[in-house]
Structures are given as structure tokens and as C-alpha cells.
Design a protein around this motif. Sequence first.
Motif, PDB file in Angstrom:
ATOM      1  N   PHE A 412       0.853  -1.206   0.000  1.00 51.78           N
ATOM      2  CA  PHE A 412       0.000   0.000   0.000  1.00 51.78           C
ATOM      3  C   PHE A 412       0.878   1.241   0.000  1.00 51.78           C
ATOM      4  N   PRO A 413       1.587   1.520  -1.100  1.00 52.18           N
ATOM      5  CA  PRO A 413       2.555   2.626  -1.131  1.00 52.18           C
ATOM      6  C   PRO A 413       1.921   4.003  -0.932  1.00 52.18           C
ATOM      7  N   ALA A 414       0.607   4.114  -1.160  1.00 60.40           N
ATOM      8  CA  ALA A 414      -0.052   5.420  -0.997  1.00 60.40           C
ATOM      9  C   ALA A 414      -0.343   5.744   0.472  1.00 60.40           C
ATOM     10  N   PHE A 415      -0.221   4.747   1.369  1.00 57.19           N
ATOM     11  CA  PHE A 415      -0.488   4.989   2.793  1.00 57.19           C
ATOM     12  C   PHE A 415       0.592   5.902   3.380  1.00 57.19           C
ATOM     13  N   THR A 416       0.182   6.750   4.314  1.00 51.53           N
ATOM     14  CA  THR A 416       1.174   7.490   5.121  1.00 51.53           C
ATOM     15  C   THR A 416       1.690   6.543   6.205  1.00 51.53           C
ATOM     16  N   GLN A 417       2.786   6.931   6.875  1.00 47.58           N
ATOM     17  CA  GLN A 417       3.309   6.071   7.951  1.00 47.58           C
ATOM     18  C   GLN A 417       2.261   5.912   9.057  1.00 47.58           C
ATOM     19  N   PHE A 418       1.526   6.984   9.340  1.00 49.25           N
ATOM     20  CA  PHE A 418       0.467   6.908  10.361  1.00 49.25           C
ATOM     21  C   PHE A 418      -0.580   5.867   9.964  1.00 49.25           C
ATOM     22  N   GLU A 419      -0.976   5.854   8.684  1.00 43.71           N
ATOM     23  CA  GLU A 419      -1.995   4.892   8.215  1.00 43.71           C
ATOM     24  C   GLU A 419      -1.486   3.461   8.291  1.00 43.71           C
ATOM     25  N   VAL A 420      -0.189   3.245   7.968  1.00 42.13           N
ATOM     26  CA  VAL A 420       0.399   1.898   8.061  1.00 42.13           C
ATOM     27  C   VAL A 420       0.381   1.426   9.515  1.00 42.13           C
ATOM     28  N   ARG A 421       0.854   2.297  10.424  1.00 37.85           N
ATOM     29  CA  ARG A 421       0.894   1.934  11.849  1.00 37.85           C
ATOM     30  C   ARG A 421      -0.522   1.668  12.390  1.00 37.85           C
ATOM     31  N   SER A 422      -1.447   2.508  11.971  1.00 41.78           N
ATOM     32  CA  SER A 422      -2.835   2.366  12.417  1.00 41.78           C
ATOM     33  C   SER A 422      -3.435   1.042  11.925  1.00 41.78           C
ATOM     34  N   ALA A 423      -3.139   0.690  10.664  1.00 45.61           N
ATOM     35  CA  ALA A 423      -3.660  -0.558  10.082  1.00 45.61           C
ATOM     36  C   ALA A 423      -3.131  -1.768  10.842  1.00 45.61           C
ATOM     37  N   LEU A 424      -1.841  -1.767  11.189  1.00 42.44           N
ATOM     38  CA  LEU A 424      -1.239  -2.882  11.929  1.00 42.44           C
ATOM     39  C   LEU A 424      -1.772  -2.934  13.363  1.00 42.44           C
ATOM     40  N   ALA A 425      -1.956  -1.759  13.981  1.00 38.23           N
ATOM     41  CA  ALA A 425      -2.490  -1.711  15.355  1.00 38.23           C
ATOM     42  C   ALA A 425      -3.899  -2.285  15.408  1.00 38.23           C
ATOM     43  N   LYS A 426      -4.695  -2.039  14.355  1.00 40.99           N
ATOM     44  CA  LYS A 426      -6.067  -2.576  14.313  1.00 40.99           C
ATOM     45  C   LYS A 426      -6.081  -4.104  14.265  1.00 40.99           C
ATOM     46  N   CYS A 427      -4.965  -4.690  13.860  1.00 45.35           N
ATOM     47  CA  CYS A 427      -4.874  -6.163  13.817  1.00 45.35           C
ATOM     48  C   CYS A 427      -4.345  -6.735  15.127  1.00 45.35           C
ATOM     49  N   GLY A 428      -4.201  -5.863  16.155  1.00 46.45           N
ATOM     50  CA  GLY A 428      -3.803  -6.346  17.483  1.00 46.45           C
ATOM     51  C   GLY A 428      -2.306  -6.359  17.706  1.00 46.45           C
ATOM     52  N   LEU A 429      -1.549  -5.608  16.896  1.00 45.02           N
ATOM     53  CA  LEU A 429      -0.094  -5.558  17.065  1.00 45.02           C
ATOM     54  C   LEU A 429       0.309  -4.293  17.824  1.00 45.02           C
ATOM     55  N   THR A 430       1.251  -4.434  18.758  1.00 48.55           N
ATOM     56  CA  THR A 430       1.705  -3.282  19.558  1.00 48.55           C
ATOM     57  C   THR A 430       2.789  -2.519  18.783  1.00 48.55           C
ATOM     58  N   THR A 431       3.163  -1.355  19.300  1.00 50.09           N
ATOM     59  CA  THR A 431       4.221  -0.545  18.664  1.00 50.09           C
ATOM     60  C   THR A 431       5.509  -1.343  18.530  1.00 50.09           C
ATOM     61  N   LYS A 432       5.853  -2.116  19.573  1.00 45.42           N
ATOM     62  CA  LYS A 432       7.084  -2.927  19.532  1.00 45.42           C
ATOM     63  C   LYS A 432       7.025  -3.927  18.378  1.00 45.42           C
ATOM     64  N   HIS A 433       5.877  -4.589  18.206  1.00 46.35           N
ATOM     65  CA  HIS A 433       5.725  -5.549  17.101  1.00 46.35           C
ATOM     66  C   HIS A 433       5.836  -4.834  15.755  1.00 46.35           C
ATOM     67  N   ILE A 434       5.137  -3.711  15.656  1.00 44.79           N
ATOM     68  CA  ILE A 434       5.042  -2.975  14.389  1.00 44.79           C
ATOM     69  C   ILE A 434       6.431  -2.550  13.900  1.00 44.79           C
ATOM     70  N   GLU A 435       7.313  -2.212  14.833  1.00 48.02           N
ATOM     71  CA  GLU A 435       8.653  -1.746  14.456  1.00 48.02           C
ATOM     72  C   GLU A 435       9.657  -2.900  14.324  1.00 48.02           C
ATOM     73  N   SER A 436       9.222  -4.131  14.673  1.00 47.97           N
ATOM     74  CA  SER A 436      10.117  -5.294  14.591  1.00 47.97           C
ATOM     75  C   SER A 436      10.228  -5.820  13.169  1.00 47.97           C
ATOM     76  N   LYS A 437      11.275  -6.624  12.930  1.00 43.26           N
ATOM     77  CA  LYS A 437      11.367  -7.363  11.670  1.00 43.26           C
ATOM     78  C   LYS A 437      10.342  -8.486  11.697  1.00 43.26           C
ATOM     79  N   VAL A 438       9.754  -8.766  10.550  1.00 47.92           N
ATOM     80  CA  VAL A 438       8.676  -9.764  10.495  1.00 47.92           C
ATOM     81  C   VAL A 438       9.186 -11.139  10.936  1.00 47.92           C
ATOM     82  N   VAL A 439      10.428 -11.498  10.566  1.00 48.19           N
ATOM     83  CA  VAL A 439      10.932 -12.850  10.848  1.00 48.19           C
ATOM     84  C   VAL A 439      11.056 -13.153  12.342  1.00 48.19           C
TER      85      VAL A 439
END
Length: 518
Positions: A412-439
Motif C-alpha cells: 500500500f505505497p499510498a499509505f502514510t506512515q500513520f496509516e500503516v501503523r494504524s492498520a497494523l495496530a487494528k490487527c492487534g499488534l503493539t508498537t514494539k511488534h510494528i517496528e520489529s522485523k517480520v521474521v
Amino acid sequence: MSILTVKKLSHGFGDRAIFNDVSFRLLKGEHIGLIGANGEGKSTFMNIITNKLEPDEGTVEWAKNVRVGYLDQHTVLERGKTIRDVLRDAFKYLFDLEAEMNQLYEKMGEVSPEELEQLLEDVGTIQDMLTNNDFYVIDSKVEEIARGLGLEDVGLERDVQDLSGGQRTKVLLAKLLLEKPDILLLDEPTNYLDEQHIEWLKRYLLDYENAFILISHDIPFLNSVINLIYHMESQELNRYVGDYDNFLQIYEAKKQQLESAYKRQQQEISELKDFVQRNKARVSTRNMAMSRQKKLDKMEVIELAKEKPKPQFNFKPARTSGKLIFEAKDLVIGYDEPLSKPLNLQMERGQKIALMGANGIGKTTLLKSILGQNKPISGNVELGDYLHIGYFEQEAKYPSDITCIEEIWQHFPAFTQFEVRSALAKCGLTTKHIESKVVVLSGGEKAKVRLCKLINMETNLLVLDEPTNHLDVEAKDELKRALKEYKGSILLICHEPEFYHDVATDVWNCEEWTTKLV
């Protein structure tokens, strides 16, 4: 007797703490359910007690001569070995003993009478060990466990590298059960198992005499086999006697008591502060104000656990599709050989279809053939008009250095960083998870990242291959709600009847079409 003792365990990744001063004891015969939300550290705990991971602080002590069996779904199976070879490896220590015994027999012609007597005694000891550990009925034991988990139908002479995810899990589980360790460590063993073999494993664990620790988000399965719960939350590990339902009742009651005590204490703190503020300046009341201040300073303030973000899976609808979703005509799916009889299938707009059946019969292959990712052996599939498809694959690989934010931004390249973080938070991920590497995320957290991509696409057809694997109870319940409310069509593979029965309008039993024995 204590089999395992963990004392004052602390561990974290970077600045993200997982455990803080955790202690744990496992006694003989205990059947423990290790539970907690995704990312609370259940698999990390398993890795620490099996010495695959060094804790930051604390000690892990096993009783002497304890044999530990760990179901680790990341174990690599060696190419060139058959299923039978891998299962016979469970008895490697007995084959080693037999080799040692044969070497002793060879020595007997070259030794003195005194040495011969000692060798005969040693051989007798080994012979007793082989007999007591069922060495002479190994093949029948291998076949018994293989039959229970459906591996005989797959073919015991099949190369393990050619197996599906579910078949691979069955092989690892069968080998572990054949090893008969003093303690079983099972990390989500029902993932990729079909209903029939989940039932078999349930019966096996019910009769299991030794101790086990089980991680599972399949609550009916968990409830049927455990007698103790250890709950992992907010860097703590707490013990509850009984099954999951009993834990939930006590946990909710404790939570309410703590909240009530917190409110009362906050009221008292407010009143004490107010009194100090009003009376500290006056000579006549200064001593009373100081006394209240001392009480405030000594007070052990109750802290409530921080509310974790609850997942919200709301799928974005695309324009309405045509009436026909797909039609398969004389479709034979497979790779080198057919996995199905010729299929004539049709799906219409609004249908929510669950595909059920044993592992390895071609459910995933059918999905991929419908989507055009796999070429059929014969026949064809016609997709309907105006389809906007969202596909959730059973497993996904990620580059080692990509973060959650980057993974979503790619799609979703058109998303702002706020929108990306918000989308991940809505899926139950915390700030620490969101900033982590997926692996470095747990299986459940990775699944939430993949669901994040799906709910932010506009779709009218969801194709979901075992989406509940790894998801915690809360996320699973929210996904079920979202799929029930979804206005589009759904094609779903799932082995949990209590999940798909509430979602599906139709259930297709793939065992009726397969060319495989089930």
C-alpha cells in the motif's frame, strides 16, 4: 518429584521484555496447557527450557536422566529418508545398544574366562533393556502410530521432502510419540492436523502417563487433555488448577477484584493528596498533613496491566461480483499424478464454502488450481466476472531484514506512515511488534500481518487457507465475527469445526473426490 524447575527467569529481545522474574515447576504426571496471547513468549519459553535459547537471567534445571521430547515444527527433515526411516530413528538409542551388544559377542572368542563372564553379564543387561523397550516389535509399533496419524495412507516408503505441511507435522509428531520421552513439549500440535487425527491425538494424550506441556489455541482440544493451566501475560507466568474454562472464570474474577481495589486505592490517594494540599501550610494541621504524606509515600500503588490492542478485522468490500464465482469442468488437480477424480464444481455469489478433509488430499492444490496458480492435469476452471480476490496462504516467507511497516508499505505505497501503523495496530499488534522485523515475530503475529494486508484490500472473494493456525483465541473470535459479517463470497480451508460451522453456508468434503486413500 520435580522434573523441571525454572527460577527467576528474565528474557527479552532488544528493548522488548518477554519475561520478568518468572518461576515454574513441572511435576511428574502433570498435563499443562501453556496459554497466552500471540507474542507473549510461549514458544520463547519452550526454546529456553530446551536450551535452544540462553535466558538473560535465571536458571533452568532438569531432573537427572530425564528424556525430553519437543515437537518443533521448524525441524528439517533430511532428503532421501522415507517416513519409515524417520520413524525408526525414534529408536536410534536401541539400535546403538544392539550394535554395542554385537561388538561384545565378537569379542567373546578372544578373551579370558573371567572377562567372558563379565561380557556375558553386560550382554544380558543390554538384552533386558532391548526387550523391556520393545526393540523386537519396533516395526509393529511404527505401523501402529503411523496408522493412528494417517501416515500409512500417505505411504511409509515416501520421501519426507515430498510431504505437505500437515503430513510433515504428522511425521514429527509420530516420531516424538514413538520416542516415549519422560516429558512431551508440544507447540501447537494440532496446526495442520485434520479433524480425525486431532481426535486420535486427543485420545493418546488423555491416556499419556508421563508429563507434557502443551501450547494450543484450540480450546476444545486443550480442555479435553490438560489438568493445569499456566497463563503467560505481561511478562508473568501464573498457575491455575483445572482446564481452560476454569482458568477463564478465576482470571476474570481476579481481574475484576484488582480493578475494584485499584479504584478504591485511587479514591484514597486522591483524598490523601487533597488533605495534604489543604493542611500542610497551617501550623495547627501540619502534623496531620505530614502523617498523611508518609502514608502516601509508603503506599504500594496497584498497577493495572496495560490494555493490549484488540484485533479488529473489518474487510473492505469491492464492487459486487457477477453471479458466478467459478465453474470447474472435469477438473483433475495434481502435480505428477492426479489428486482428484474429474470435478464438476460451481460456486455462486454469496456462498461461503468450507473445504474439509484429511491432509495431503489436495485441498490447497484445489484452491491454487481455481486461482490459476497451478496448472490442472486436465479439465478447466472458468472464473466469474468482476472478481476482486484476497488470498491468505497457509505459510508465507519474508526477507530477513523487512519490518512490519515496510511489508505493509510495499503493498500500500499510498499509505502514510500513520496509516500503516494504524492498520497494523487494528490487527492487534503493539508498537514494539510494528517496528520489529517480520521474521522475529511469533506465528500468530505473522498471521496478523498477513491479515492486515487482506483487510486493507477491496475484495468480493476471500480465499483462505487455514487462517486460524497460530491465531490466539481473541483474534480467532474476531476473525470469525468479521467473516460472518462479510458481504462477499468465501472459500475456506479449516480443520476446526467450531470455527467454520458458524461461517460457512456450505461444507464440501474433499475426501469424496480424492484419489488418495483416507
